[in-house]
Design an enzyme around this catalytic site. Structure first.
Site, mmCIF file in Angstrom:
data_model
loop_
_atom_site.group_PDB
_atom_site.id
_atom_site.type_symbol
_atom_site.label_atom_id
_atom_site.label_comp_id
_atom_site.label_asym_id
_atom_site.label_seq_id
_atom_site.Cartn_x
_atom_site.Cartn_y
_atom_site.Cartn_z
ATOM 1 N N ARG A 279 0.822 -1.339 -0.067
ATOM 2 C CA ARG A 279 -0.092 0.123 -0.076
ATOM 3 C C ARG A 279 0.798 1.403 0.118
ATOM 4 N NH1 ARG A 279 -3.027 -3.148 3.947
ATOM 5 N NH2 ARG A 279 -4.636 -3.976 3.177
ATOM 6 N N LYS B 4 2.037 11.147 -11.921
ATOM 7 C CA LYS B 4 1.127 10.132 -12.624
ATOM 8 C C LYS B 4 1.893 9.042 -12.836
ATOM 9 C CE LYS B 4 -1.967 13.205 -15.025
ATOM 10 N NZ LYS B 4 -2.697 13.538 -16.446
ATOM 11 N N GLU C 46 7.209 17.088 -26.366
ATOM 12 C CA GLU C 46 6.733 17.430 -24.813
ATOM 13 C C GLU C 46 7.237 18.915 -24.389
ATOM 14 O OE1 GLU C 46 4.048 16.251 -23.644
ATOM 15 O OE2 GLU C 46 4.228 13.897 -23.740
ATOM 16 N N LYS D 157 5.963 22.327 -15.784
ATOM 17 C CA LYS D 157 5.429 21.179 -15.072
ATOM 18 C C LYS D 157 5.053 21.352 -13.730
ATOM 19 C CE LYS D 157 3.884 16.647 -15.526
ATOM 20 N NZ LYS D 157 4.042 15.329 -16.099
ATOM 21 N N GLU E 62 -5.376 16.761 -11.126
ATOM 22 C CA GLU E 62 -6.032 16.998 -12.779
ATOM 23 C C GLU E 62 -7.386 17.276 -12.347
ATOM 24 O OE1 GLU E 62 -4.314 15.186 -16.117
ATOM 25 O OE2 GLU E 62 -6.072 14.947 -16.741
ATOM 26 N N ARG F 233 -4.282 21.176 -14.702
ATOM 27 C CA ARG F 233 -3.358 19.910 -15.123
ATOM 28 C C ARG F 233 -3.564 19.323 -16.526
ATOM 29 N NH1 ARG F 233 -0.122 15.566 -11.248
ATOM 30 N NH2 ARG F 233 1.000 14.800 -13.160
ATOM 31 N N ASN G 28 -1.940 17.903 -21.404
ATOM 32 C CA ASN G 28 -2.342 16.810 -22.381
ATOM 33 C C ASN G 28 -2.540 17.338 -23.710
ATOM 34 O OD1 ASN G 28 -1.901 14.512 -20.975
ATOM 35 N ND2 ASN G 28 -3.689 15.042 -19.614
ATOM 36 N N HIS H 105 -2.688 14.921 -26.710
ATOM 37 C CA HIS H 105 -2.376 13.714 -25.930
ATOM 38 C C HIS H 105 -3.771 12.761 -26.337
ATOM 39 C CE1 HIS H 105 0.865 15.397 -24.171
ATOM 40 N NE2 HIS H 105 1.317 14.147 -23.570
ATOM 41 N N HIS I 183 -2.936 9.600 -27.577
ATOM 42 C CA HIS I 183 -3.331 8.304 -27.166
ATOM 43 C C HIS I 183 -4.089 7.424 -27.932
ATOM 44 C CE1 HIS I 183 -2.917 9.769 -22.808
ATOM 45 N NE2 HIS I 183 -1.611 9.909 -23.500
ATOM 46 N N HIS J 108 5.545 7.657 -27.834
ATOM 47 C CA HIS J 108 4.590 8.487 -27.150
ATOM 48 C C HIS J 108 4.608 10.002 -27.736
ATOM 49 C CE1 HIS J 108 1.748 10.605 -24.548
ATOM 50 N NE2 HIS J 108 2.786 11.296 -23.641
#
Lengths: 440, 440
Positions: free
Chosen positions: A197, A219, A261, A303, A313, A317, A321, A324, A328, A341
């Site tokens: 955990r 993330k 990026e 960032k 987010e 935030r 993206n 993206h 994606h 990517h």
């Protein structure tokens, strides 16, 4: 250990530059081809305790404490990610893996698990193991070497990390170290979040992509066969250590992917940075160290500012993206790993710019500049063959930014550096963009 | 919705009882066989906003607000788990699934995924779906029905939840509902923590074990083949809804398993509760509603107090694991699912008591009372055949409570109600206990 190590890194002499990160738009970058980081300078290392109490700041250089013998550090910059008790420093500089105490001060417990891949392990695993254990006999290091590539960012591969951790009898007082690119960082981070955990972890990103983006902000996660990064956690590292010399072994295609990026930060919030990139793209592609260091630092600052304001987010935030959602879809539609990517994001950014232009939100010259800079970076400026309109729509429907069935997008709006995150746009513009870029 | 629904649940007339939860030892329970909850009373429902701002309190009953038509609620008690902005209420009472707005006020978004199993689905899935959608046409409910049992608390089964969520195109504004026992609650909670990096979830525990323990406090996760609950997250639900009538369908063996955890609370911190149990065990085993409701409420109060003080188990919370290190070893060693969790914990508790006695930390009469009450509850008071000393030691070495190689245990110390969490004990006592309870 943190306190003891901190005195070793003091710079002999340097100027001090601090700026509270509080404005949305960062300070202007120098317009000339030379960068402010072109001469190596040093900074005082941040002890975890003090770093965690500071409001987002960055240090380009700082004076040495008195009363200590000066020791040269290779840290060119420290960017703080300000998240209250989850704050942490990003160290940036050439040769940082040659400074063991920089890494060791962030290790918790006596056991370390380095998570890396078959490409990076032969290059840097030995060095990182040395850095973790040099003059530090109490720490023992295990490692797990995963297959390389986005297509292995899945639950089966993640289980190999858990298997190794359990078989090695690691306990809660251990540290996971992510050594590699974005895939390794995301997987190691999620493994650290979920093992027992939650255990301590450190990011050592070795690709430009991960240095300017994925290693910062917490993330973590893995892909689902039907969509990117659908399973994961927000989980912050203890520090990010960016040794810019690791870029010397990076293939050209991976370098360009990271530049995708970097361009993003300029477009969504930092016009001077974009203008700097336009003038310095050749230097970046030629891997001019000072240009790369500046681009990394400026990207991390952007960032860090965004993440500090919106860790989970809920709004702002999401602007990180840009491109993206289209990107994606390309990655998922092609099969993970076909395109890098940043390549998919570059094509997605051109599509987002096209759609923004169709909506009347940006002008034609800006659309052109975006196309030009990405093309100059040798990045794709259109999706690959085989990505149909239907394929885009089907995959985008499970994007994480869909809310109550509505697809929200990051689109550019106004002059350079402005963007919006919105579901309030004319669907026709989306259709037109898809049709313009797809075969059918 | 929350505000609108709250007025519907006002009690016609009742006395008010509030007590801030701040002392380590709770208030004394009545020594008599009748319980304070034996007459159904009502309480004002807690709106999420107000619940989250309150310091840990519980309500047995409260007066109705004026100006509203009285409506009968079946809520016997509300226990608040006080965790700042992650606080939530535990509703306890018979027939709570017949009160749709109690559930609906905690749903976020329009899409719900109910995670349940093949045993519970035929009994309660239809009812829960009704409760979620009654007079609430905007909400749609999906469900995923997992195989029943601890041996399915693994990554492969967890992936079925993600598959269903992705295929159903659930987005961040959705709610996962755990309908079942501890395995379902742990798996659904971890799925909710990891899906899209975190979505809303609600616990509807249907076993005594999950009602008195596992549904409260945010521990979620799955097993690794080499150890229990080694992969997971701390992730708090939006609320816990305990309909005590679901216990009517619970097998005797499952009921006893839950009583194992009830006994634990008495031993580690609540002597009057233990004494109440000694007098009321027959009523509990006979499923006398008021006895069960009281035992659940008192257990939840104890758990809420501990969790509020130590959410992430840096110390105090570990005491809730009395008997669990031995118990987890039994579960892992036998193969998950052979013994129920509470059965293994009962045997583990006897072993912990034995070891505490050998250390001179508790007296013989207390050791005897522990043995007697667990035996009266028809729970195992020794590990099963096949659990050797070596097997215990090997499995306990990967327990989550090992720190830097040292196995820490929860042991009883002093008079009834006292315990310690420590790695500072004579290893001989552990060896003697293992030898006394194992074949070799």
């Amino acid at each position: 250990m943190a306190a003891a190590a901190s005195s070793l890194l003091a710079a002999a002499s340097a100027s001090t530059s601090r700026a509270a990160i509080s404005t949305r738009r960062p300070r202007a970058a120098p317009a000339a081809a030379s960068t402010p980081s072109s001469s190596r300078s040093s900074c005082p290392p941040l002890r975890a305790s003090s770093a965690r109490s500071r409001r987002g700041r960055f240090f380009i250089a700082a004076a040495a404490p008195t009363m200590q013998p000066p020791a040269v550090s290779r840290v060119s910059a420290v960017v703080d990610v300000d998240l209250g008790d989850r704050s942490y420093p990003i160290y940036i500089g050439p040769g940082l893996l040659d400074e063991p105490d920089l890494l060791q001060r962030h290790v918790i417990g006596k056991r370390v698990l380095v998570v890396t891949n078959t490409t990076v392990a032969p290059l840097y695993l030995e060095k990182v193991t040395w850095a973790l254990t040099h003059d530090n006999p109490n720490v023992s290091v295990e490692s797990v070497i995963l297959p390389d590539g986005e297509k292995y960012k899945d639950m089966d591969t993640l289980m190999k990390v858990f298997d190794k951790a359990v078989e090695s009898r690691l306990d809660r007082r251990c540290t996971f170290v992510a050594l590699g690119g974005g895939v390794i960082g995301d997987m190691c981070g999620f493994a650290a979040a979920a093992f027992l955990r939650g255990v301590n972890f450190i990011q050592i990103p070795t690709t430009l992509m991960s240095q300017v983006d994925s290693s910062v902000g917490g993330k973590t996660g893995i892909n689902h066969p039907l969509g990117k990064n659908l399973i994961g956690a927000f989980y912050q590292p203890q520090c990010v250590l960016i040794d810019t010399e690791t870029l010397n072994t990076l293939p050209d295609r991976e370098l360009a992917s990271g530049i995708g990026e970097v361009v993003k930060y300029g477009l969504i919030r930092d016009a001077p940075f974009f203008e700097w990139q336009e003038k310095n793209m050749a230097a970046l592609l030629a891997r001019e160290p000072s240009a790369l260091t500046y681009a990394i630092k400026r990207s991390c600052e952007n960032k860090a500012e965004v993440v500090a304001q919106d860790e989970k987010e809920s709004g702002l935030r999401a602007t990180l993206n840009l491109g993206h959602t289209f990107g994606h879809a390309i990655e998922t539609g092609l099969g993970y790993g076909e395109w890098l990517h940043g390549e998919a994001v570059a094509a997605g950014t051109v599509m987002a710019a096209d759609m923004s232009y169709r909506l009347g939100w940006i002008d034609e010259p800006l659309k052109r500049r975006i196309f030009d800079i990405l093309e100059q970076a040798k990045l794709p400026v259109a999706p690959p063959k085989g990505m149909t309109v239907e394929k885009f729509k089907k995959i985008m429907a499970v994007d994480k930014k869909v809310a109550d069935g509505l697809l929200r997008l990051i689109l550019l709006k106004g002059p350079l550096g402005g963007c919006v995150f919105t579901g309030d746009y004319d669907r026709k513009a989306l259709d037109e963009t898809l049709r313009a870029f797809c075969d059918n």
